[in-house]
Design a protein around this motif. Sequence first.
Motif, PDB file in Angstrom:
ATOM      1  N   LEU A  10       0.828  -1.201   0.000  1.00 47.98           N
ATOM      2  CA  LEU A  10       0.000   0.000   0.000  1.00 47.98           C
ATOM      3  C   LEU A  10       0.869   1.260   0.000  1.00 47.98           C
ATOM      4  CD1 LEU A  10      -2.872   1.094  -0.003  1.00 47.98           C
ATOM      5  CD2 LEU A  10      -2.836   0.982   2.482  1.00 47.98           C
ATOM      6  N   ALA A  11       1.885   1.300   0.839  1.00 45.54           N
ATOM      7  CA  ALA A  11       2.790   2.461   0.881  1.00 45.54           C
ATOM      8  C   ALA A  11       3.536   2.599  -0.449  1.00 45.54           C
ATOM      9  CB  ALA A  11       3.775   2.328   2.038  1.00 45.54           C
ATOM     10  N   ASP A  12       3.967   1.489  -1.014  1.00 46.70           N
ATOM     11  CA  ASP A  12       4.677   1.535  -2.297  1.00 46.70           C
ATOM     12  C   ASP A  12       3.783   2.072  -3.408  1.00 46.70           C
ATOM     13  OD1 ASP A  12       6.959   0.541  -1.103  1.00 46.70           O
ATOM     14  OD2 ASP A  12       6.756  -1.487  -1.919  1.00 46.70           O
ATOM     15  N   VAL A  13       2.535   1.625  -3.441  1.00 43.99           N
ATOM     16  CA  VAL A  13       1.592   2.087  -4.468  1.00 43.99           C
ATOM     17  C   VAL A  13       1.346   3.581  -4.327  1.00 43.99           C
ATOM     18  CG1 VAL A  13      -0.849   1.973  -5.166  1.00 43.99           C
ATOM     19  CG2 VAL A  13       0.486  -0.124  -4.959  1.00 43.99           C
ATOM     20  N   GLU A  14       1.139   4.031  -3.106  1.00 42.69           N
ATOM     21  CA  GLU A  14       0.898   5.463  -2.889  1.00 42.69           C
ATOM     22  C   GLU A  14       2.092   6.303  -3.341  1.00 42.69           C
ATOM     23  OE1 GLU A  14      -0.215   5.661   1.234  1.00 42.69           O
ATOM     24  OE2 GLU A  14      -2.328   5.377   0.741  1.00 42.69           O
ATOM     25  N   ALA A  15       3.292   5.898  -2.969  1.00 43.39           N
ATOM     26  CA  ALA A  15       4.485   6.657  -3.361  1.00 43.39           C
ATOM     27  C   ALA A  15       4.678   6.643  -4.877  1.00 43.39           C
ATOM     28  CB  ALA A  15       5.724   6.086  -2.659  1.00 43.39           C
ATOM     29  N   PHE A  16       4.476   5.489  -5.485  1.00 42.40           N
ATOM     30  CA  PHE A  16       4.652   5.367  -6.932  1.00 42.40           C
ATOM     31  C   PHE A  16       3.626   6.198  -7.695  1.00 42.40           C
ATOM     32  CE2 PHE A  16       3.602   3.049 -10.905  1.00 42.40           C
ATOM     33  CZ  PHE A  16       4.806   3.242 -11.564  1.00 42.40           C
ATOM     34  N   LEU A  17       2.352   6.063  -7.314  1.00 50.43           N
ATOM     35  CA  LEU A  17       1.303   6.778  -8.026  1.00 50.43           C
ATOM     36  C   LEU A  17       1.358   8.283  -7.779  1.00 50.43           C
ATOM     37  CD1 LEU A  17      -1.680   4.294  -7.800  1.00 50.43           C
ATOM     38  CD2 LEU A  17      -0.214   4.779  -9.754  1.00 50.43           C
ATOM     39  N   ASP A  18       1.855   8.689  -6.625  1.00 48.79           N
ATOM     40  CA  ASP A  18       2.039  10.112  -6.375  1.00 48.79           C
ATOM     41  C   ASP A  18       2.972  10.710  -7.432  1.00 48.79           C
ATOM     42  OD1 ASP A  18       1.914  12.614  -4.931  1.00 48.79           O
ATOM     43  OD2 ASP A  18       3.912  12.149  -4.159  1.00 48.79           O
ATOM     44  N   ARG A  19       4.027  10.008  -7.749  1.00 52.78           N
ATOM     45  CA  ARG A  19       4.976  10.490  -8.773  1.00 52.78           C
ATOM     46  C   ARG A  19       4.439  10.273 -10.180  1.00 52.78           C
ATOM     47  NH1 ARG A  19      10.950   9.271  -8.316  1.00 52.78           N
ATOM     48  NH2 ARG A  19      10.851  11.000  -9.745  1.00 52.78           N
ATOM     49  N   LEU A  20       3.904   9.083 -10.443  1.00 54.45           N
ATOM     50  CA  LEU A  20       3.461   8.734 -11.789  1.00 54.45           C
ATOM     51  C   LEU A  20       2.355   9.653 -12.293  1.00 54.45           C
ATOM     52  CD1 LEU A  20       3.789   6.649 -14.118  1.00 54.45           C
ATOM     53  CD2 LEU A  20       1.880   5.422 -13.079  1.00 54.45           C
ATOM     54  N   THR A  21       1.374   9.923 -11.451  1.00 55.61           N
ATOM     55  CA  THR A  21       0.235  10.723 -11.900  1.00 55.61           C
ATOM     56  C   THR A  21       0.601  12.189 -12.116  1.00 55.61           C
ATOM     57  OG1 THR A  21      -0.538  10.998  -9.616  1.00 55.61           O
ATOM     58  CG2 THR A  21      -1.514   9.204 -10.921  1.00 55.61           C
TER      59      THR A  21
END
Length: 177
Positions: A10-21
């Motif tokens: 969950l933390a990894d997804v949030e960090a990744f999508l914060d940058r990706l989006t």
Amino acid sequence: CLQDPDRDELADVEAFLDRLTRLIKAPLMIDSTDARVMERALAWCQGKAVLNSINLEDGRARFEKVVPLARRYGAALVVGLIDEQGMAVSVERKVEVARRSYSILTEEMEVPPEDLWFDALVFPCGTGDEAYVGSAAATIEGVRRVKQEFPLAKTVLGVSNVSFGLPPAGREVLNSV
């Protein structure tokens, strides 16, 4: 897919999508087995996301967790052709599982047929397992039959699965074909 048993998905997804989006404005395919992760990822997504995946391996349990998320966020669903008996190997079983999934999803859970992407599942050809002899041809025919029976739905295949068990050079050649 950011699943790693040694990390907090969950933390990894949030960090990744914060940058990706911030960098791209495109729909995404969210690949997770955790409905909490799927929901958090859907909240970040722009456009029509795809959730990968659901199936009937544990009966309707996965459908009941994930379909409400897909409906709430307008996401499409990848539906693996697996049920309580296991992965559908023959053409007949692939169509049977697709038919059952389609009925539950469209008739009972009111998912639009165009939001379904059936994954007919590719089996490894290099295992030497007698149970999978002819499964590549069955997969191709299964995709054809599923497309014919459910013309509004889509199909998808993870073709690299066909080469599991082969040496790296053999995988590269087979996957390219």
